[in-house]
Design an enzyme around this catalytic site. Structure first.
Site, PDB file in Angstrom:
ATOM      1  N   ALA A 135      81.738  11.594  14.798  1.00 21.92           N
ATOM      2  CA  ALA A 135      81.209  10.364  15.398  1.00 21.92           C
ATOM      3  C   ALA A 135      80.822  10.580  16.859  1.00 21.92           C
ATOM      4  CB  ALA A 135      82.245   9.248  15.281  1.00 21.92           C
TER       5      ALA A 135
ATOM      6  N   GLY B 117      86.055  17.395  12.107  1.00 23.10           N
ATOM      7  CA  GLY B 117      86.934  16.229  12.111  1.00 23.10           C
ATOM      8  C   GLY B 117      86.115  14.958  12.153  1.00 23.10           C
ATOM      9  N   CYS B 118      86.731  13.860  11.727  1.00 22.40           N
ATOM     10  CA  CYS B 118      85.995  12.598  11.651  1.00 22.40           C
ATOM     11  C   CYS B 118      85.616  12.087  13.042  1.00 22.40           C
ATOM     12  CB  CYS B 118      86.797  11.562  10.877  1.00 22.40           C
ATOM     13  SG  CYS B 118      88.511  11.371  11.412  1.00 22.40           S
ATOM     14  N   TYR B 119      86.578  12.094  13.975  1.00 26.12           N
ATOM     15  CA  TYR B 119      86.243  11.654  15.342  1.00 26.12           C
ATOM     16  C   TYR B 119      85.185  12.559  15.976  1.00 26.12           C
ATOM     17  CZ  TYR B 119      90.268   8.378  15.663  1.00 26.12           C
ATOM     18  OH  TYR B 119      91.160   7.349  15.511  1.00 26.12           O
TER      19      TYR B 119
END
Lengths: 342, 342, 342, 342
Positions: free
Chosen positions: D150, D145-147
């Protein structure tokens, strides 16, 4: 009976917002407006949105121009308010939108601002415990910083009710108007649009000691604050995400109850219905602060989020609200709780 | 003596803006609010910026719910106003924010909207020649389209004074709220931010016949309009750049004089000082229209530019202004000429 | 065999974009980078998006630092290129992203720029009739202005085919990067977001004579230009809405045919399928120009709209494309026709 | 020898970004593109920025259309990947951009996604300890996932080095493209511009268990995560502000040293020089992740901040990077570390 108000620093963002609100205040008559490098110019050339004042000419920011008013709003760069205030005398109500008189601890001031401490004035956040009493009848008001306004309103109920440990973790996003109107490369539209950028990370932001002061007072013990401000691609608004470790026995219900009790009589601070979270879009131009709180049982933390307009409730609205309290006017007079959306 | 107002379509952008303005109107009491698919919901969940009305529940949009008011604002999809209006009777003031009753020519209506023409009501742009008289005492008002408001205010002085040829070229940029709240892929934030996009190019936009109607009336002869609307990455605001070929003998001075004369008594339409150009930022949330005009001698054209807030002067503010005129109240009552900036 | 390239003015927006493109160019090796007030700094502190060059140190913009390269890109303030070019000698390919050598008419230059005319170099818009031939093998290139690129690509087919009258009306919206990186109050993010603002209205913009030059050349007769630039709330992109009166006998079909013929072999200029209009979002970071054209029979005008990225096709991409042509490399080498969206 | 790649879900944001990157990949040939409701349409109408693929027609998302490729990228709604994967067989490399195969714990999956768990595939974040080995030669990849991308990149060095307590507090701001292309009212441009809005507060976001999984693996003990995502007014980018209590004896120097050691060999994860903080603007369209870390001695916390492009490193770039690793190609092949700015 009109209150006659002057605004020093009328060409900046804080000064412009004070004027926008005063134009809608039924008991205020707008007197002298001053500027520094812009003295002599039409306000219409500098603040074209303030159409009713377009033909006003800015006077230089000097005591002469500011005398003869009931209230003087100072929207000046940090460090310039004390000298002006001294010249205006004790009988005029002076409301300082700058930082000069916010901190109680001279050491904090010197550490973060690098100049001698000018003193401490009654703190213009009437919602904090005891603050309203100190403002009533006062001739001096220190308007809080925008971030401390958002953070203190979100967390003081938790600290006042002893719900959380004295270590707050705060990440806040602010619109660019919080950085003022002086042109700097990193504030250019080209740089700001599409960008989320942190700054002053790791305790360096000047608003940190002000938050510590407010939260420690609410908690009755020293509270440490980890504060990370970020610049968001919007003109206005602060969204403050604030959390701290829940104390043993704290539940979703006890958290909700404490916030309801603390905020129920406040005209400008609004606890949202459960499940609805605050957005800066809902307070654009409004003096309202929207609050929501949750208990994350898995992570063991209480999370409180507030949304304000940094220029309204976070600066100029807080200033006018404090003026109302200081002068004995109804606290809500002339102040919007309606935002502009979409 | 309060004017009791209902708003049909209170969950949309136009309806929400009508409510924002009515909340600040000293003579209006807000009555029933209705919605369609949102009936039964709290307004606070749909329009969180309208904090004073957060606990209001939307009724279904039916005549029953709307009777018993002095004024009913209709903020409904095109084509739905006639049926509601008929049921409400002749004695209530009905202000239609939709397109249904704007056009005089039934053929134009049918060509652009594809349904039978419902009729023509007095046109709610009081600044146009003759419009104020038609609105006074009227029980029906057709609120103009947002683009026609911006364009007509910018160009009617030139046409009324015979300064330009009857061929107008208009390029306008609008904020996305003009496209409404119904979710469509091309209106997503991800699509809109960073994008300037034309649409309805080449005469296809439904506001074109309305512009032709207004400008032809001002000119006293048929005016052709080349209109290109563009979607700009902002929520609100219209900037309309309008030009036409200057007639022989026209000079910068004669242009300026004609505009000064046409606009000097208007409370909401403001001709800026020479050299200052309008920006949508200065009318955010304001009912003011800012106008500037220039004569480009080299290109032989008169260029008039207007900035309005499409939801305020372009829709809801125009509606409330027309309500004031229709009811015999002071035209400016409760309407802001101050924008929110930055 | 690598082409060794230097960039003078590497800390600005144009210089940074030249570097972004050169990093992806398979035949270019990046040599010296220079700055003015930023000389001595790491590029990573000034252009953090150019990660592969983060540790490069800017040299001062002096001839010494720039010698020994095959190509020198000048991205300097207007008026500074001639002096640098003279010192570099005739054998190095110099590509000037500034305005200094764009205009053929010394009078135009002096009227709009207020300084002596430095001369005229081959014009770096290969798509214009004859331009490609002039660029091949040239050691000097004047990169067009961003607005003239967008406007000339949109209108030259209409003028070359004799479709329209020699009076063009142009309204263009530009992202803020077109105004450069020098901080000015009106370019602050707080001012720009939410705002559409015209400037240089009525013939005053410096790009006007450049448009007139290009369109007149295409038409074979003098073309007048009414040009209104507007600043849009986005970092990049130009949307140019261009129109002119259709000549007798012109039809939708003849317009379409002329554009198809003029653009069919162009690698970077793309005529969209009928009914699809260009958006700046589709060319973000791309060297493509998207074009659409329509005949508005009711208004009697041909309307051509183009979308480009002002920093890519409008400046740095045009520069690299011209470099390819001048050096005899494939014209498309290293240049993206893919944008970044959403 | 070209790698032939198909993309299922080519009309969405993730699929479009995969295509943008594959177009620049020197060893990939783009095969079949599929869509669901958009099958049969030209890609140019749906993704106008992918100009080189404008004339491609979308096939329906069916196994037939997807066979015969070396790699298939799945950019489908959650829950749809397993069925497609099963039909494609074991020999094709399948890279799932959805959530289906990310979580190791079936209970977590069922709790957060409400459907049966499909399984666990090698995790496409090569920078995590052990991940690269698991990806090499694999025929299945679960793109993070993107979160979680990060957050994991920002915090794994601190947990791997034992610098902080196992209680992470994370506040992240994401651009709206992270919410996808399906139109919903709260994602309209009118709602999003000018707004910072939290969602999924208090542990409810589906990316939370994925962060816990990654950080716990790095720490070698269970890590709790308080995660607050916020929607920011920009199309792309994630800024993740992550902190945890420093363990005794931790200093600014030991923190810096641990991050330098952990990240020094990574081609895409870049620890910025001290004092420079990451901004999403610097990674727009880039596969780079920018990281900075600080020790706030007064608050007793380590604060790590990362900036990525949610669609590039956070989705499609991570997918292509993992493809390179899985196929034994150079990991950096075809992937940009240069962003587009301003």
């Amino acid at each position: 009976m009109a209150v006659r108000a002057a605004v020093a620093g009328a060409s900046g963002y804080a000064g412009g917002e004070v004027l926008r609100l005063l134009l809608a205040h039924p008991q205020v008559e707008i007197g002298t407006l001053t500027g520094n490098s812009n003295a002599g110019q039409r306000l219409g050339a500098l603040q074209p949105h303030l159409l009713p004042l377009a033909d006003r000419i800015l006077a230089p920011t000097e005591a002469d121009a500011l005398t003869g008013h009931d209230v003087v709003f100072l929207a000046l760069p940090h460090g310039q308010s004390a000298a002006v205030a001294q010249q205006l005398g004790d009988e005029v109500l002076i409301i300082d939108c700058g930082a000069d008189f916010r901190l109680e601890d001279a050491g904090d001031w010197e550490r973060f601002y690098g100049s001698p401490h000018a003193g401490t004035w009654p703190y213009g956040l009437p919602e904090l415990p005891g603050a309203r009493d100190a403002l009533e009848g006062s001739k001096r008001v220190a308007v809080p910083g925008c971030y401390p306004t958002a953070v203190s309103l979100a967390l003081f109920p938790a600290y006042a009710a002893g719900l959380v440990e004295p270590e707050a973790v705060i990440v806040a996003a602010s619109g660019t108007s919080g950085a003022g109107k002086a042109p700097k490369p990193h504030l250019l539209g080209s740089e700001v649009m599409g960008a989320m950028s942190p700054y002053g990370v790791g305790g360096g932001h000047r608003h940190t000691p002000e938050m510590i002061q407010n939260l420690s007072a609410a908690a009755g013990e020293p509270v440490s604050v980890s504060f990370t401000p970020t610049l968001a691609p919007m003109s206005r608004g602060i969204l403050a995400t604030c959390s701290a470790k829940a104390r043993p026995g704290v539940t979703a219900e006890s958290v909700r109850a404490a916030y309801e009790k603390a905020l129920q009589d406040e005209p400008f601070v609004h606890l949202l219905p459960e499940g609805q979270w605050p957005s800066t879009a809902a307070v654009y131009g409004s003096n309202a602060a929207l609050i929501q709180v949750a208990h994350d049982a898995a992570a063991g933390r209480v999370i409180a989020i507030s949304a304000i307009d940094n220029l309204t409730k976070g600066t100029a609205g807080g200033a006018v609200q404090s003026m109302n309290v200081a002068l004995g006017l109804p606290e809500e007079l002339g102040l919007p709780t309606t935002g502009i959306a979409p």
